[in-house]
Design a protein around this motif. Structure first.
Motif, PDB file in Angstrom:
ATOM      1  N   VAL A 290       4.472  -6.949 -63.852  1.00  0.00           N
ATOM      2  CA  VAL A 290       4.209  -6.322 -62.566  1.00  0.00           C
ATOM      3  C   VAL A 290       2.721  -5.654 -62.743  1.00  0.00           C
ATOM      4  CG1 VAL A 290       4.854  -4.651 -60.894  1.00  0.00           C
ATOM      5  CG2 VAL A 290       6.332  -6.186 -61.786  1.00  0.00           C
ATOM      6  N   THR A 291       1.582  -5.987 -61.874  1.00  0.00           N
ATOM      7  CA  THR A 291       0.605  -5.272 -62.063  1.00  0.00           C
ATOM      8  C   THR A 291      -0.109  -4.628 -61.035  1.00  0.00           C
ATOM      9  OG1 THR A 291      -0.241  -6.877 -63.926  1.00  0.00           O
ATOM     10  CG2 THR A 291      -1.971  -5.717 -62.813  1.00  0.00           C
ATOM     11  N   VAL A 292      -0.472  -3.278 -61.125  1.00  0.00           N
ATOM     12  CA  VAL A 292      -0.832  -2.249 -59.848  1.00  0.00           C
ATOM     13  C   VAL A 292      -2.356  -2.332 -60.125  1.00  0.00           C
ATOM     14  CG1 VAL A 292      -0.844  -0.417 -58.614  1.00  0.00           C
ATOM     15  CG2 VAL A 292       1.539  -1.474 -59.529  1.00  0.00           C
ATOM     16  N   ILE A 293      -3.180  -2.662 -59.140  1.00  0.00           N
ATOM     17  CA  ILE A 293      -4.708  -2.390 -59.201  1.00  0.00           C
ATOM     18  C   ILE A 293      -5.315  -1.898 -57.801  1.00  0.00           C
ATOM     19  CG2 ILE A 293      -6.805  -3.657 -59.419  1.00  0.00           C
ATOM     20  CD1 ILE A 293      -5.369  -5.814 -60.853  1.00  0.00           C
ATOM     21  N   GLY A 294      -5.842  -0.694 -57.978  1.00  0.00           N
ATOM     22  CA  GLY A 294      -6.343  -0.227 -56.667  1.00  0.00           C
ATOM     23  C   GLY A 294      -6.824   1.167 -57.011  1.00  0.00           C
ATOM     24  N   GLU A 295      -7.514   1.718 -55.885  1.00  0.00           N
ATOM     25  CA  GLU A 295      -8.193   2.986 -55.993  1.00  0.00           C
ATOM     26  C   GLU A 295      -7.163   3.990 -55.857  1.00  0.00           C
ATOM     27  OE1 GLU A 295     -11.507   2.706 -53.348  1.00  0.00           O
ATOM     28  OE2 GLU A 295     -12.472   0.910 -54.626  1.00  0.00           O
ATOM     29  N   VAL A 296      -6.644   4.404 -56.768  1.00  0.00           N
ATOM     30  CA  VAL A 296      -5.543   5.526 -56.809  1.00  0.00           C
ATOM     31  C   VAL A 296      -5.449   5.996 -57.941  1.00  0.00           C
ATOM     32  CG1 VAL A 296      -3.952   4.577 -55.036  1.00  0.00           C
ATOM     33  CG2 VAL A 296      -3.399   4.050 -57.240  1.00  0.00           C
ATOM     34  N   PRO A 297      -5.021   7.362 -58.328  1.00  0.00           N
ATOM     35  CA  PRO A 297      -4.861   7.931 -59.735  1.00  0.00           C
ATOM     36  C   PRO A 297      -3.849   7.071 -60.673  1.00  0.00           C
ATOM     37  CG  PRO A 297      -4.977   9.704 -57.899  1.00  0.00           C
ATOM     38  CD  PRO A 297      -4.699   8.436 -57.151  1.00  0.00           C
ATOM     39  N   LEU A 298      -4.194   7.098 -61.784  1.00  0.00           N
ATOM     40  CA  LEU A 298      -3.501   6.381 -62.655  1.00  0.00           C
ATOM     41  C   LEU A 298      -1.852   6.773 -62.714  1.00  0.00           C
ATOM     42  CD1 LEU A 298      -3.848   4.249 -65.132  1.00  0.00           C
ATOM     43  CD2 LEU A 298      -4.387   6.201 -66.857  1.00  0.00           C
TER      44      LEU A 298
END
Length: 317
Positions: A290-298
């Motif tokens: 499961v990989t989360v990629i985006g412009e949000v805090p780590l």
């Protein structure tokens, strides 16, 4: 720090008339301008202390259609042509990596009417960018799960002349700033045509998975599932489930791919505003990544990754 300077400035304006309505009006004008205003210009993009310079030609039609060409002017040539938001071609360095809805400079689905629930939006003054006067808006998150923005909008057209993305500590993550902008000279056809190195992009065929196959047990307030589909991996050929979430301004994606190697481990990284968190998960159908990629805090990305579940089976992490 710029972020705290903005907070102090916002505080000093507390005794002034409330500008929230005006700020909302400017965001609505921005949304309209991006759909209806043709322009051409030069902008600088900064991420992680690295700068690049780009030319852009954007043609807007009367019925909302658009055609846009972007060209990097320094370093290795990079070119992208987009029609109605869909990628038409990309230079060779990118073409093999592009999939529908992704790629550099993705359009941001701004939703002004929803933003006030999750962000405090204020007009904080005026500035001058690329020789043009601008109004300055701050969009400050109401929680720790998303980033803040500072927008400088052209006083005449409401187009964004400068945007800053700031993390929770007030550090600059990303800057996009025009040095030249022309909204009056008609665009010529040759400026919008792709160059010889711009290869047609092969859009990977997507299929709709069964609803609810994967779900998140936790999302930051305001984020909702915007799209979900499956597609073959261009590397392994495995079927990847892709879910995209947004809050009207920020967004992130979740990729779920079968694993057949015991050597693949959890990972976390950040490049400028973009974070990537990968977690190995065991399910009844085998191990998944499961990989989360985006412009949000780590920390937000890690919590989302840990919350993903296969709906008809209990994940055993």
């Amino acid at each position: 720090m710029r972020f705290f300077s903005l907070l102090l400035l916002a505080g000093s304006l507390a005794a002034m008339p409330v500008h929230a309505a005006d700020a909302q009006n400017w965001l609505s004008r921005l949304l309209k301008a991006e759909r209806q205003q043709s322009f051409q210009g030069i902008f600088v993009y900064e991420r992680n202390g690295s700068f690049s310079t780009h030319a852009i030609w954007h043609q807007a039609g009367q019925n909302g259609e658009s055609r846009e060409r972007l060209l990097r002017l320094d370093g290795a040539p990079v070119e992208v042509v987009r029609v109605d938001g869909r990628l038409l071609c990309g230079s060779s360095i990118l073409a093999d990596q592009l999939i529908e809805g992704a790629g550099p400079w993705p359009p941001r689905p701004l939703e002004p009417q929803r933003l006030a629930e999750w962000y405090e939006i204020r007009m904080v003054g005026e500035s001058r960018v690329a020789g043009r006067t601008a109004v300055v808006l701050t969009i400050l998150p109401r929680d720790q799960y998303r980033y803040g923005f500072e927008l400088h909008l052209d006083s005449e057209t409401a187009l964004p002349l400068k945007s800053l993305l700031l993390n929770e500590k007030g550090l600059l993550l990303e800057r996009l700033q025009f040095t030249q902008l022309d909204t009056s000279t008609p665009l010529t056809k040759d400026k919008l045509e792709p160059g010889p190195t711009c290869r047609p992009v092969e859009i990977l065929q997507a299929a709709s998975p069964k609803q609810g196959v994967w779900r998140s047990e936790w999302l930051p307030p305001g984020f909702a599932l915007r799209s979900m589909h499956t597609q073959p991996s261009p590397v392994s050929g495995e079927t990847i489930t892709y879910l995209m979430y947004g809050d009207g301004l920020a967004r992130f994606s979740v990729f779920i791919e079968p694993l057949h190697s015991p050597l693949v481990e959890d990972a976390r990284s950040q490049l400028g505003p973009t974070v990537a968190v990968s977690k190995r998960m065991s399910t009844a159908d085998g191990d998944m990544m499961v990989t989360v990629i985006g412009e949000v805090p780590l920390g937000t990305a890690e919590r989302i990754a840990l919350s993903m579940r296969a709906s008809e089976e209990q994940a055993d992490r």
